[in-house]
Motif scaffolding. Structure first.
Motif, mmCIF file in Angstrom:
data_model
loop_
_atom_site.group_PDB
_atom_site.id
_atom_site.type_symbol
_atom_site.label_atom_id
_atom_site.label_comp_id
_atom_site.label_asym_id
_atom_site.label_seq_id
_atom_site.Cartn_x
_atom_site.Cartn_y
_atom_site.Cartn_z
ATOM 1 N N UNK A 61 0.725 -1.326 -0.195
ATOM 2 C CA UNK A 61 -0.060 -0.114 -0.035
ATOM 3 C C UNK A 61 0.855 1.221 -0.020
ATOM 4 N N UNK A 62 1.769 1.161 0.773
ATOM 5 C CA UNK A 62 3.089 2.339 0.833
ATOM 6 C C UNK A 62 3.568 2.741 -0.613
ATOM 7 N N UNK A 63 3.933 1.688 -1.059
ATOM 8 C CA UNK A 63 4.661 1.649 -2.590
ATOM 9 C C UNK A 63 3.899 2.270 -3.437
ATOM 10 N N UNK A 101 -6.024 10.165 4.704
ATOM 11 C CA UNK A 101 -5.495 9.655 5.976
ATOM 12 C C UNK A 101 -4.169 9.586 6.254
ATOM 13 N N UNK A 102 -3.299 9.394 5.237
ATOM 14 C CA UNK A 102 -1.918 9.272 5.151
ATOM 15 C C UNK A 102 -1.361 10.781 5.367
ATOM 16 N N UNK A 103 -1.710 11.431 4.512
ATOM 17 C CA UNK A 103 -1.047 12.985 4.389
ATOM 18 C C UNK A 103 -1.972 14.295 5.061
ATOM 19 N N UNK A 104 -3.324 14.008 5.280
ATOM 20 C CA UNK A 104 -3.961 14.746 6.152
ATOM 21 C C UNK A 104 -4.179 15.736 5.119
ATOM 22 N N UNK A 105 -4.183 15.504 3.551
ATOM 23 C CA UNK A 105 -4.429 16.596 2.734
ATOM 24 C C UNK A 105 -5.344 15.654 1.388
ATOM 25 N N UNK A 106 -6.039 16.199 0.883
ATOM 26 C CA UNK A 106 -6.664 15.713 -0.163
ATOM 27 C C UNK A 106 -5.653 15.550 -1.443
ATOM 28 N N UNK A 119 6.376 15.848 3.577
ATOM 29 C CA UNK A 119 5.717 15.028 2.710
ATOM 30 C C UNK A 119 6.197 13.577 2.611
ATOM 31 N N UNK A 120 7.258 13.315 2.847
ATOM 32 C CA UNK A 120 7.776 12.049 2.852
ATOM 33 C C UNK A 120 7.961 11.168 4.110
ATOM 34 N N UNK A 121 7.468 11.930 5.190
ATOM 35 C CA UNK A 121 7.466 11.430 6.480
ATOM 36 C C UNK A 121 6.714 10.009 6.518
ATOM 37 N N UNK A 122 5.660 10.026 5.825
ATOM 38 C CA UNK A 122 4.831 8.637 6.122
ATOM 39 C C UNK A 122 5.604 7.444 5.428
ATOM 40 N N UNK A 123 6.440 7.643 4.508
ATOM 41 C CA UNK A 123 7.343 6.610 4.033
ATOM 42 C C UNK A 123 8.496 6.311 4.402
#
Length: 295
Positions: A61-63, A101-106, A119-123
């Motif tokens: 999912x992250x990829x 949900x991942x980025x808190x932005x649409x 922006x790369x923190x979730x990964x």
């Protein structure tokens, strides 16, 4: 030397990581991935999580989502609906919910107003897995080449390396306006300093494209200037894989190859020539030639 049994597992599961990266645009099930690892499908998912501290499903999912994020930022001609389908979602609405949900932005807000610092923190976990499993560039592939004098249009990124994507956006937009497609006009990075020992606000990297075009006043206002890459002998090391290990390959070139070669570096910074780009290719298939000028 006795080989640690865990090394065999790492090797087998590294094949799985490479397969996911190469085929994330289609449906992947755990039975298929277990077969690639030559591991029991009854235990594959637990072993994957034990090795990498993330489930295989979460990794996939992250990829897909990271590639979607890159496309949103750097491939602005691709509609969000197409990006959603490519990420494995049936429609833009479900993709938007997962992305928010991942980025808190649409996705649309992210495309127009990204948080460049974070922006790369979730990964972070994804990047760590790749760094641990991607093959180290072999130094026995270093060659000496005669590099031709190359005139480029260059734009400098100055400031935190975390925000370089913002500069890349402007660079891509400018070269599209001037029809400087990567397939016909080589792309380079000029490493004016070492990010490891340079304060973030003093970091400088050149983004350059090979061209003989003249610059207008408007081009100069956008930060472009003419930069000639000098002709001469260069050591070339081909790095295949993530940018996360690009610095490791460059370090090995200086630490291991250069002292044994009898060569002396020339009076120009290290150059990265970008051959194949992520997300146009899977991250483990991205190609960068590391060019070290020699005296």
């Amino acid at each position: 030397m006795t080989t640690c049994p865990n090394d065999h597992l790492q090797t087998r599961f590294a094949r799985v990581i490479a397969h996911i990266d190469a085929h994330a645009d289609r449906q992947l099930d755990l039975a298929e991935l277990a077969g690639i690892a030559a591991f029991s499908p009854f235990h594959f998912h637990r072993q994957f999580a034990a090795l990498f501290d993330i489930t295989a499903t979460r990794y996939i999912r992250l990829v897909r989502m990271r590639r979607a994020a890159h496309s949103l930022l750097f491939r602005k001609d691709i509609p969000i609906t197409d990006i959603a389908f490519d990420a494995g979602y049936e429609n833009a609405e479900s993709f938007s919910r997962a992305f928010r949900k991942l980025h808190d932005q649409s996705p649309s807000d992210f495309r127009s107003h990204p948080d460049w610092d974070n922006w790369q923190a979730p990964y972070a976990k994804l990047q760590q897995v790749r760094r641990d499993t991607m093959t180290t560039t072999a130094l026995n592939t270093v060659t000496i080449i005669d590099f031709p004098e190359t005139r480029t249009a260059c734009m400098d990124h100055i400031g935190s390396p975390a925000r370089i994507g913002e500069t890349i956006q402007r660079f891509i937009a400018w070269r599209k306006i001037h029809h400087l497609h990567p397939s016909k006009h080589a792309t380079f990075n000029i490493l004016w300093c070492n990010p490891e020992d340079t304060p973030a606000d003093e970091f400088r990297m050149g983004l350059a494209v090979a061209t003989d075009q003249e610059f207008s006043d408007e081009d100069n206002k956008k930060g472009f200037y003419s930069q000639t890459l000098p002709a001469g002998r260069y050591a070339k090391l081909r790095h295949i894989g993530s940018d996360q290990t690009l610095g490791d390959s460059a370090l090995a070139l200086y630490r291991d190859w250069l002292p044994q070669s009898g060569e002396t570096p020339g009076d120009f910074p290290l150059i990265f020539q970008r051959i194949a780009f992520y997300p146009d290719v899977a991250e483990h298939e991205a190609i960068t030639d590391i060019l070290l000028p020699l005296a």
